[in-house]
Design an enzyme around this catalytic site. Structure first.
Site, PDB file in Angstrom:
ATOM      1  N   HIS B  79      -4.830  -3.555   9.766  1.00 19.53           N
ATOM      2  CA  HIS B  79      -4.284  -4.839   9.332  1.00 19.53           C
ATOM      3  C   HIS B  79      -3.607  -4.671   7.975  1.00 19.53           C
ATOM      4  CE1 HIS B  79      -3.959  -9.023   8.093  1.00 19.53           C
ATOM      5  NE2 HIS B  79      -4.739  -8.778   7.056  1.00 19.53           N
ATOM      6  N   ASP B 108      29.112  -3.692   0.036  1.00 19.07           N
ATOM      7  CA  ASP B 108      27.998  -3.173   0.827  1.00 19.07           C
ATOM      8  C   ASP B 108      27.022  -2.513  -0.137  1.00 19.07           C
ATOM      9  OD1 ASP B 108      26.388  -1.746   2.919  1.00 19.07           O
ATOM     10  OD2 ASP B 108      28.010  -2.516   4.181  1.00 19.07           O
ATOM     11  N   TRP B 144      -7.687   0.771   4.094  1.00 19.01           N
ATOM     12  CA  TRP B 144      -6.308   1.207   3.828  1.00 19.01           C
ATOM     13  C   TRP B 144      -6.231   2.082   2.589  1.00 19.01           C
ATOM     14  CZ3 TRP B 144      -2.556   0.238  -0.057  1.00 19.01           C
ATOM     15  CH2 TRP B 144      -2.974  -0.590  -1.103  1.00 19.01           C
ATOM     16  N   SER B 170      11.046   6.574   3.337  1.00 21.95           N
ATOM     17  CA  SER B 170      11.881   5.405   3.594  1.00 21.95           C
ATOM     18  C   SER B 170      11.973   4.507   2.362  1.00 21.95           C
ATOM     19  CB  SER B 170      11.300   4.636   4.781  1.00 21.95           C
ATOM     20  OG  SER B 170      11.743   3.313   4.783  1.00 21.95           O
ATOM     21  N   SER B 171      10.826   4.239   1.744  1.00 24.69           N
ATOM     22  CA  SER B 171      10.828   3.342   0.577  1.00 24.69           C
ATOM     23  C   SER B 171      11.607   3.939  -0.577  1.00 24.69           C
ATOM     24  CB  SER B 171       9.402   3.094   0.083  1.00 24.69           C
ATOM     25  OG  SER B 171       8.672   2.407   1.031  1.00 24.69           O
ATOM     26  N   HIS B 254      -1.729   0.034  -7.996  1.00 29.48           N
ATOM     27  CA  HIS B 254      -1.485  -1.171  -8.775  1.00 29.48           C
ATOM     28  C   HIS B 254       0.000  -1.500  -8.892  1.00 29.48           C
ATOM     29  CE1 HIS B 254      -2.580  -4.743 -10.772  1.00 29.48           C
ATOM     30  NE2 HIS B 254      -1.486  -4.538 -11.452  1.00 29.48           N
ATOM     31  N   GLU B 256       2.049  -0.826  -6.780  1.00 22.42           N
ATOM     32  CA  GLU B 256       2.368  -1.270  -5.425  1.00 22.42           C
ATOM     33  C   GLU B 256       2.164  -2.782  -5.268  1.00 22.42           C
ATOM     34  OE1 GLU B 256       3.659  -0.096  -2.724  1.00 22.42           O
ATOM     35  OE2 GLU B 256       3.012  -1.601  -1.257  1.00 22.42           O
ATOM     36  N   TYR B 258       2.600  -4.963  -7.464  1.00 17.06           N
ATOM     37  CA  TYR B 258       3.750  -5.635  -8.090  1.00 17.06           C
ATOM     38  C   TYR B 258       5.021  -5.410  -7.303  1.00 17.06           C
ATOM     39  CZ  TYR B 258       0.571  -6.775 -11.742  1.00 17.06           C
ATOM     40  OH  TYR B 258      -0.501  -7.274 -12.412  1.00 17.06           O
ATOM     41  N   SER B 269      12.484 -17.752  -8.154  1.00 20.48           N
ATOM     42  CA  SER B 269      13.357 -18.074  -9.281  1.00 20.48           C
ATOM     43  C   SER B 269      14.767 -18.440  -8.834  1.00 20.48           C
ATOM     44  CB  SER B 269      13.433 -16.894 -10.254  1.00 20.48           C
ATOM     45  OG  SER B 269      12.145 -16.509 -10.659  1.00 20.48           O
ATOM     46  N   HIS B 303      -8.781  -0.805 -13.040  1.00 19.53           N
ATOM     47  CA  HIS B 303      -9.521  -2.059 -12.818  1.00 19.53           C
ATOM     48  C   HIS B 303      -9.973  -2.177 -11.357  1.00 19.53           C
ATOM     49  CE1 HIS B 303      -5.340  -4.117 -12.274  1.00 19.53           C
ATOM     50  NE2 HIS B 303      -5.763  -3.633 -11.127  1.00 19.53           N
ATOM     51  N   HIS B 304      -9.472  -1.297 -10.498  1.00 23.42           N
ATOM     52  CA  HIS B 304      -9.975  -1.274  -9.127  1.00 23.42           C
ATOM     53  C   HIS B 304     -11.239  -0.439  -9.022  1.00 23.42           C
ATOM     54  CE1 HIS B 304      -6.306  -3.093  -7.410  1.00 23.42           C
ATOM     55  NE2 HIS B 304      -5.740  -2.524  -8.451  1.00 23.42           N
ATOM     56  N   THR B 329       2.924 -13.092 -16.869  1.00 24.74           N
ATOM     57  CA  THR B 329       2.821 -13.889 -15.648  1.00 24.74           C
ATOM     58  C   THR B 329       2.757 -15.361 -15.999  1.00 24.74           C
ATOM     59  OG1 THR B 329       1.540 -12.045 -14.774  1.00 24.74           O
ATOM     60  CG2 THR B 329       1.625 -14.035 -13.451  1.00 24.74           C
ATOM     61  N   LYS B 332       6.105 -16.726 -16.641  1.00 21.67           N
ATOM     62  CA  LYS B 332       6.869 -17.017 -15.432  1.00 21.67           C
ATOM     63  C   LYS B 332       6.446 -18.357 -14.835  1.00 21.67           C
ATOM     64  CE  LYS B 332       8.726 -13.916 -13.095  1.00 21.67           C
ATOM     65  NZ  LYS B 332       9.914 -13.630 -13.888  1.00 21.67           N
ATOM     66  N   ARG B 451     -17.207  -7.206   1.703  1.00 25.34           N
ATOM     67  CA  ARG B 451     -16.019  -7.141   2.558  1.00 25.34           C
ATOM     68  C   ARG B 451     -16.181  -5.997   3.548  1.00 25.34           C
ATOM     69  NH1 ARG B 451     -11.509  -4.301  -1.381  1.00 25.34           N
ATOM     70  NH2 ARG B 451     -10.211  -4.517   0.467  1.00 25.34           N
TER      71      ARG B 451
HETATM   72 CU   LIG Z   1      -4.574  -3.619  -9.587  1.00 31.26          CU
END
Ligand SMILES: [Cu+2]
Lengths: 295, 538
Positions: B79, B108, B144, B170-171, B254, B256, B258, B269, B303-304, B329, B332, B451
């Site tokens: 998932h 283009d 994941w 690809s990315s 991390h 990622e 963002y 925006s 922090h993870h 943040t 924003k 979890r």
């Molecule tokens: Cu993080």
């Protein structure tokens, strides 16, 4: 060939991207099957992998051939050239970050995990309960980890072949620069000599590197399995060696293209892209020489 | 200028008729490739969503109900992988592909063939990934995040690693293309600080992608060699450390998150000023805030890992660095609200989703702030509170913004208005059920439910049942979305004007609807008052 639209150029449709996606898929699909084959079982993984790999080579050949033709036909204006340059620069940056992951692993192993396993810092309990007789050290006396994974080994001395290879790569960076200046000045003979020299230096680097690997495996018992020392040593130098191989092939192709007169004084992105790549490979080697071999 | 920009003839300049195969498989057209990305992402959204339905069905009642625990773990793993790499990221690339050239006046993308390759790698990568579900030993089931040694069990490792490599390639190519497009293809007069915020957000996101996708590639390569070639990166007996993987992974992971939210900021925006009929409040502050968030994203990864046993100095550094992100943040969110303040607002479907984004993403941001607090995180870690947090950020954040963007530009893409009534039905169903789905999960987590488990203590039964009901209905609501899209593409009779929304500004509204196959073949002459941010001085 695409069309010139005012100031802009948009290339025509091409079958190479979809071919590239297919052959990349075939390659990794074969590789994954091969890795999962049971011992002694033949499996089709290797065959599929080979087919995919040959497909990738053909794809590169075909795609670049069509790009070179378009370039010679003068389709690529200044703006396209800038896009190519940006593409190459950011590609090299992504490569830098790829190596950064492995350098990060090397630093972490040396600064943290190995000392912690030896009882330093906050790894005291692991040391006490599991490997209380392990004295942390890097290299021959402890780089295999507390389990002595891969058995005892000796390290490669920095001041032998690695030093020679450093000198080889550094001089190759100089020769490619001389060739570049010669290209800008329009001395075809000088380009071919110095670019050819660069290719030879790249090839001799690879020869000595292979020699060093054979020695490491046969005489020093230093293998990919030699704990985290062997892992970082071979993964870093191995990926670097793969990049040198690729760079040497690219330089050889550029040599051929120079010999055919594909490049002009102010239109030679292909040459510069490969030169940048070569400098990048050189800089990575300096990092390797410093942190893998000397320190 | 609309006429200078359009040039509506058949799509191949060589006279060769373009059949279905050449149009879609060999394309060099940013609009067609953008469409491919968006359709692919919608398909993955439903595949990933169906995995989520399995998860919520299993958790409907305590006790093992429907599936085996291993299959449940495969579902949680798949998932996440499908939603992150298959749904959210390709959706943003698709929106970027379609809209960036239109927004900056380019004909283009800078490297159109590489653009096509970036897309076509994806279906193969996901075929490889999803095929592992049918392997004799099953697919990946270690989450994941692929933490070793758990993730190294089973035979699917090589397939998953190679699939991740392909997605990374690809990315990276997609990101290189976007950077080259934005830096090299802008029409004269489209200064960097006049670009739409969406374009800015993609420029910075593309930088993040190029910086961290290779690191993920390195991390999974180490998994591969540890599993199949006997290296010891994550093996303590060999001097390595399983925690090393977590460091490398989250150095990617991390930034990622963002990568999945900055383009959403950009979309919102664009949408809020349009429907508030006011220029965005604090344009430059918005741009700098995105850049600061991107910078900070590189120094907060641990922090993870607060509960993994970091040295105290690490806990403190990563705690404060993480909290610092609340500042840009906050800027924003403040600016979005200030843009709406005193505006003459209307609430068409894109605006509804954008406003819901601002409110619900902020809830996710606040729970993120709670998680950033290291001592408190020891309680929340690996609980449903974390699940609630990142689903607020990713579903009501990233996905709501993607949906908002798709409604916003659908008339531009198709030339027809979507059904506003059914769009609103979709919105209200989504916004109600998504909260029924995820809000109770905060309480479950605070009460101690871990979890990634298929069964749980009966004490958690009520909230789980509520959450599952919300989940099924949220999932079903997305079928309305598909209905609205199908209707707009093939059945809607209502023609869309060039400037679809009364308050919309920017170059994309100066071309006809639907946008012709080739636009801005000659660089447009730019009048600042046509730009969304042409006169922004602050
Ligand atoms: Cu993080």
């Amino acid at each position: 060939m695409g069309q010139q639209q005012g100031a802009y150029f948009v290339p025509s449709k091409s079958h190479w991207p979809i071919v590239a996606a297919v052959v990349m898929f075939v390659t990794v699909f074969g590789a994954a099957h091969w890795l999962n084959a049971q011992p002694g079982e033949a499996g089709f993984g290797k065959t599929v992998l080979t087919v995919g790999f040959v497909g990738i080579l053909l794809m590169f050949f075909g795609w670049f051939r069509s790009v070179i033709r378009e370039s010679l036909a003068g389709s690529y204006n200044h703006q396209v050239d800038t896009s190519f340059r940006m593409g190459m620069m950011w590609f090299i940056f992504s490569e830098v970050m790829f190596f950064a992951a492995f350098f990060g692993a090397l630093f972490y192993a040396r600064m943290f995990s190995v000392p912690w396993l030896g009882g330093d810092g906050h790894g005291v309990l692991t040391h006490q309960f599991l490997w209380s007789d392990y004295a942390a050290a890097w290299g021959a006396n402890g780089g295999g980890g507390p389990g002595k994974v891969g058995g005892d080994f000796q390290t490669v001395a920095a001041w032998g072949l690695p030093l020679l290879n450093t000198l080889i790569l550094l001089s190759s960076s100089i020769t490619v620069t001389i060739a570049h200046h010669a290209l800008k000045a329009g001395h075809r003979g000088k380009i071919l000599v110095f670019l050819g020299l660069t290719v030879l230096l790249g090839a001799s680097f690879l020869y000595f590197q292979a020699h060093e690997y054979i020695e490491a495996y046969k005489e020093l018992n230093l293998t990919l399995q030699s704990g985290v020392y062997g892992s970082t040593f071979f993964m870093l130098t191995g990926f670097h060696g793969m990049h040198v191989t690729l760079g040497t092939i690219m330089l050889a192709i550029i040599w051929l293209r120079c010999a055919k007169g594909h490049f002009t004084k102010d239109h030679h992105f292909g040459f510069e892209a490969v030169a940048w790549y070569w400098h990048f490979v050189d800089v990575v080697w300096l990092g390797l020489f410093m942190f893998v071999y000397i320190l | 200028m609309a006429h200078a920009a359009t040039h509506d003839h058949h799509d191949d300049h060589h006279g060769a008729p373009s059949n279905f195969f050449t149009r879609w498989f060999m394309s060099t057209n940013h609009k067609d490739i953008g469409t491919l990305y968006l359709v692919f992402s919608l398909l993955m959204f439903f595949i990933g969503g169906s995995f989520a339905m399995v998860i919520r069905a299993e958790l409907f009642k305590p006790g093992l109900q429907l599936v085996q625990p291993y299959f449940f773990n495969e579902m949680t793993t798949m998932h996440a992988l499908v939603m992150i790499f298959g749904a959210v990221m390709p959706a943003f690339v698709g929106l970027g592909n379609w809209m960036i050239p239109l927004m900056i006046g380019a004909p283009d993308m800078a490297l159109p063939r590489m653009n096509n390759l970036s897309f076509w790698i994806l279906p193969f990568a996901f075929a490889l990934l999803l095929s592992t579900l049918f392997l004799p030993g099953g697919g990946p089931a270690g989450g994941w995040t692929m933490y070793p040694p758990l993730s190294l069990q089973g035979d699917s490792v090589a397939y998953v690693v190679f699939a991740v490599h392909l997605m990374g390639i690809s990315s990276i190519m997609g990101a290189i293309n976007i950077i080259a497009t934005i830096l090299n293809m802008r029409a004269p007069g489209m200064d960097l600080l006049k670009m739409p915020v969406f374009v800015w957000s993609w420029l910075i996101t593309a930088f993040l992608l190029i910086a961290v996708m290779p690191v993920l590639a390195g991390a999974v390569t180490m998994l591969l060699t540890d599993k199949y070639f006997g290296t010891s990166f994550f093996n303590a007996a060999g001097g390595g450390d399983p925690v090393l993987f977590q460091h490398i992974f989250w150095f990617f992971g991390h930034p990622e998150v963002y990568i999945m939210i900055l383009p959403a900021f950009g979309l919102v925006s664009e949408i809020i000023p349009t429907f508030a009929r006011k220029p965005i409040f604090g344009y430059k502050a918005m741009v700098y805030a995105i850049a600061s968030i991107a910078f900070l994203s590189f120094i907060v990864w641990a922090h993870h890992m607060f509960a993994v046993g970091l040295p105290l100095g690490g806990e403190i550094f990563f705690m404060y660095a993480t909290m610092l992100i609340a500042v840009p943040t906050g800027v924003k969110v403040f600016n979005w609200v200030s843009t709406m303040w005193g505006g003459s607002m209307t609430f068409e479907t894109p605006m509804l989703f954008a406003v819901a984004f601002v409110i619900l993403f902020t809830i996710g941001g606040f729970s993120g702030l709670m998680l950033a607090l290291a001592p408190a995180d020891f309680q929340y870690h690996d609980s449903y509170f974390v699940v609630a947090h990142f689903h607020y950020v990713l579903v009501t954040g990233a996905i709501f913004a993607i949906i908002a963007g798709s409604y916003y530009w659908l008339p531009k893409w198709t030339g027809h208005m979507y059904s506003e009534f059914w769009g609103k039905v979709h919105f209200w169903n989504s916004v109600v059920w998504v909260n029924v789905l995820f809000f109770p999960q905060h309480f479950l987590g605070l009460a101690g439910m871990p979890r990634r488990i298929p069964d749980y203590n009966v004490a958690f039964a009520n909230f789980n049942m509520i959450s599952s009901i919300g989940g099924f209905l949220f999932g079903a609501s997305q079928l309305i979305y598909v209905g609205v899209i199908i209707h707009a593409v093939w059945f809607s009779k209502k023609k869309a004007p060039d400037r679809v929304w009364e308050g919309a500004k920017g170059l994309e509204w100066t071309v006809p609807s639907p946008a012709p196959h080739h636009t801005f073949e000659l660089p447009p002459v730019i009048h600042d008052d046509e730009l969304a941010h042409g006169h922004v001085e602050d």
